[in-house]
Design a protein around this motif. Sequence first.
Motif, PDB file in Angstrom:
ATOM      1  N   VAL A 119       6.507   4.762   5.229  1.00  0.00           N
ATOM      2  CA  VAL A 119       7.105   3.393   5.894  1.00  0.00           C
ATOM      3  C   VAL A 119       8.632   3.653   5.708  1.00  0.00           C
ATOM      4  O   VAL A 119       9.396   4.529   4.949  1.00  0.00           O
ATOM      5  N   ASP A 120       9.339   2.723   6.577  1.00  0.00           N
ATOM      6  CA  ASP A 120      10.976   2.455   6.554  1.00  0.00           C
ATOM      7  C   ASP A 120      11.317   1.356   5.584  1.00  0.00           C
ATOM      8  O   ASP A 120      11.232   0.306   5.952  1.00  0.00           O
ATOM      9  N   LEU A 121      11.180   1.718   4.506  1.00  0.00           N
ATOM     10  CA  LEU A 121      11.680   0.559   3.456  1.00  0.00           C
ATOM     11  C   LEU A 121      12.371   1.294   2.465  1.00  0.00           C
ATOM     12  O   LEU A 121      12.121   2.413   2.006  1.00  0.00           O
ATOM     13  N   ASP A 122      13.502   0.558   1.558  1.00  0.00           N
ATOM     14  CA  ASP A 122      14.168   1.278   0.592  1.00  0.00           C
ATOM     15  C   ASP A 122      13.056   1.321  -0.424  1.00  0.00           C
ATOM     16  O   ASP A 122      12.676   0.078  -0.887  1.00  0.00           O
ATOM     17  N   LEU A 123      12.567   2.263  -1.049  1.00  0.00           N
ATOM     18  CA  LEU A 123      11.505   2.514  -2.326  1.00  0.00           C
ATOM     19  C   LEU A 123      12.303   2.805  -3.673  1.00  0.00           C
ATOM     20  O   LEU A 123      11.461   3.049  -4.485  1.00  0.00           O
ATOM     21  N   SER A 124      13.639   2.727  -3.610  1.00  0.00           N
ATOM     22  CA  SER A 124      14.317   3.109  -4.786  1.00  0.00           C
ATOM     23  C   SER A 124      13.902   2.276  -6.210  1.00  0.00           C
ATOM     24  O   SER A 124      13.318   1.151  -5.923  1.00  0.00           O
ATOM     25  N   MET A 125      13.952   2.776  -7.318  1.00  0.00           N
ATOM     26  CA  MET A 125      13.565   2.179  -8.438  1.00  0.00           C
ATOM     27  C   MET A 125      14.527   0.658  -8.700  1.00  0.00           C
ATOM     28  O   MET A 125      13.772  -0.361  -9.113  1.00  0.00           O
ATOM     29  N   ASP A 126      15.570   0.628  -8.148  1.00  0.00           N
ATOM     30  CA  ASP A 126      16.460  -0.605  -7.980  1.00  0.00           C
ATOM     31  C   ASP A 126      16.155  -1.605  -7.380  1.00  0.00           C
ATOM     32  O   ASP A 126      16.091  -2.958  -7.617  1.00  0.00           O
ATOM     33  N   SER A 127      15.511  -1.119  -6.240  1.00  0.00           N
ATOM     34  CA  SER A 127      14.941  -2.168  -5.116  1.00  0.00           C
ATOM     35  C   SER A 127      13.520  -2.598  -5.194  1.00  0.00           C
ATOM     36  O   SER A 127      13.249  -3.816  -5.305  1.00  0.00           O
ATOM     37  N   LEU A 128      12.777  -1.690  -5.700  1.00  0.00           N
ATOM     38  CA  LEU A 128      11.328  -1.999  -6.104  1.00  0.00           C
ATOM     39  C   LEU A 128      10.815  -1.354  -7.547  1.00  0.00           C
ATOM     40  O   LEU A 128       9.922  -0.603  -7.561  1.00  0.00           O
ATOM     41  N   PRO A 129      11.380  -2.181  -8.624  1.00  0.00           N
ATOM     42  CA  PRO A 129      10.860  -1.694  -9.844  1.00  0.00           C
ATOM     43  C   PRO A 129       9.356  -2.142  -9.934  1.00  0.00           C
ATOM     44  O   PRO A 129       8.685  -2.773  -9.029  1.00  0.00           O
ATOM     45  N   ALA A 130       8.640  -1.261 -11.013  1.00  0.00           N
ATOM     46  CA  ALA A 130       7.136  -1.552 -11.095  1.00  0.00           C
ATOM     47  C   ALA A 130       6.866  -2.769 -11.298  1.00  0.00           C
ATOM     48  O   ALA A 130       7.580  -3.657 -12.088  1.00  0.00           O
ATOM     49  N   GLY A 131       5.928  -3.367 -10.845  1.00  0.00           N
ATOM     50  CA  GLY A 131       5.336  -4.653 -10.929  1.00  0.00           C
ATOM     51  C   GLY A 131       5.622  -5.367  -9.734  1.00  0.00           C
ATOM     52  O   GLY A 131       5.259  -6.538  -9.394  1.00  0.00           O
ATOM     53  N   THR A 132       6.516  -5.078  -8.651  1.00  0.00           N
ATOM     54  CA  THR A 132       7.084  -5.465  -7.554  1.00  0.00           C
ATOM     55  C   THR A 132       5.974  -5.603  -6.531  1.00  0.00           C
ATOM     56  O   THR A 132       4.971  -4.744  -6.494  1.00  0.00           O
ATOM     57  N   ARG A 133       5.446  -6.858  -6.051  1.00  0.00           N
ATOM     58  CA  ARG A 133       4.470  -6.745  -5.034  1.00  0.00           C
ATOM     59  C   ARG A 133       5.048  -6.853  -3.643  1.00  0.00           C
ATOM     60  O   ARG A 133       5.760  -7.414  -3.246  1.00  0.00           O
ATOM     61  N   LEU A 134       3.950  -6.008  -3.045  1.00  0.00           N
ATOM     62  CA  LEU A 134       4.366  -5.974  -1.504  1.00  0.00           C
ATOM     63  C   LEU A 134       3.277  -6.395  -0.378  1.00  0.00           C
ATOM     64  O   LEU A 134       2.054  -6.317  -0.823  1.00  0.00           O
ATOM     65  N   GLN A 135       3.554  -7.003   0.520  1.00  0.00           N
ATOM     66  CA  GLN A 135       2.773  -7.399   1.422  1.00  0.00           C
ATOM     67  C   GLN A 135       2.839  -6.236   2.574  1.00  0.00           C
ATOM     68  O   GLN A 135       3.712  -5.762   3.092  1.00  0.00           O
ATOM     69  N   ILE A 136       1.630  -5.542   2.767  1.00  0.00           N
ATOM     70  CA  ILE A 136       1.579  -4.357   3.696  1.00  0.00           C
ATOM     71  C   ILE A 136       0.683  -4.750   4.615  1.00  0.00           C
ATOM     72  O   ILE A 136      -0.771  -4.560   4.418  1.00  0.00           O
ATOM     73  N   GLY A 137       1.127  -4.868   6.083  1.00  0.00           N
ATOM     74  CA  GLY A 137       0.006  -5.557   6.918  1.00  0.00           C
ATOM     75  C   GLY A 137      -0.568  -6.770   6.394  1.00  0.00           C
ATOM     76  O   GLY A 137      -0.106  -8.043   5.881  1.00  0.00           O
ATOM     77  N   GLU A 138      -1.994  -6.777   6.287  1.00  0.00           N
ATOM     78  CA  GLU A 138      -2.971  -7.903   5.640  1.00  0.00           C
ATOM     79  C   GLU A 138      -3.143  -7.612   4.045  1.00  0.00           C
ATOM     80  O   GLU A 138      -3.662  -8.748   3.698  1.00  0.00           O
ATOM     81  N   ALA A 139      -2.802  -6.503   3.769  1.00  0.00           N
ATOM     82  CA  ALA A 139      -3.073  -6.288   2.176  1.00  0.00           C
ATOM     83  C   ALA A 139      -1.662  -6.553   1.249  1.00  0.00           C
ATOM     84  O   ALA A 139      -0.750  -6.825   2.002  1.00  0.00           O
ATOM     85  N   VAL A 140      -2.174  -6.674   0.138  1.00  0.00           N
ATOM     86  CA  VAL A 140      -1.173  -6.874  -0.910  1.00  0.00           C
ATOM     87  C   VAL A 140      -1.398  -5.924  -1.977  1.00  0.00           C
ATOM     88  O   VAL A 140      -2.536  -5.468  -2.466  1.00  0.00           O
ATOM     89  N   ALA A 141      -0.232  -4.976  -2.418  1.00  0.00           N
ATOM     90  CA  ALA A 141      -0.044  -4.117  -3.167  1.00  0.00           C
ATOM     91  C   ALA A 141       0.779  -4.247  -4.363  1.00  0.00           C
ATOM     92  O   ALA A 141       1.870  -4.860  -4.067  1.00  0.00           O
TER      93      ALA A 141
END
Length: 202
Positions: A119-141
């Motif tokens: 994916v083209d998204l900032d995955l850094s710990m500062d940007s996406l700490p554990a517990g962050t929810r993401l919409q990925i297409g129709e799914a949620v992770a």
Amino acid sequence: MSTIKPSVAERFAQHVPYHRPRAEIERAAAAMGSSPTEDGVVEMIICRPARYERRVLDEGVLDTARGLLGDTWEARGATSTPDGRADPLRQVTVMNSRALASVAGERDRWQLAGDQLIVDLDLSMDSLPAGTRLQIGEAVAEVTEPPHTGCAKFAGRFGADALAWVSGGAGRRQRRRGMHVRVLASGIVRPGDSIRKLAEGP
């Protein structure tokens, strides 16, 4: 000096001509700039139907119980769980496309990393700490805590310099090697779909 075991080096000898030196990796990364922090794009979906096999998908299904359908995550199990079953906190791996392009080069080599979502998204710990929810297409992770680290296979395919670049202090903080997520809501995902933050962790 490379720390790749001779047996691994021999297995992946075909990839040696593609190993980029550290300076070239850093130049490539700098030229590509930074990924978006809020709303990114799914660049590639890769299924691993068997060991050392890769299949690039036009459409994938992220499932709450089985991860990416057709992938071997569930069948492989894990040494990190008491019963040896697949670790739900390591259900799907996600890697940043710009970091991967910096070490791998052409897109036809991206699948060698072994990550299911590129994916083209900032995955850094500062940007996406554990517990962050993401919409990925129709799914949620949800981003999970266990780190996603480089290994001898990664070094064999992309080189010892690539492993050092993704695994060093800055590389770990930026999650250049990627991260794990678990699927909270099943759904279809396709290349070109959005991947975006829904909520940050605590």
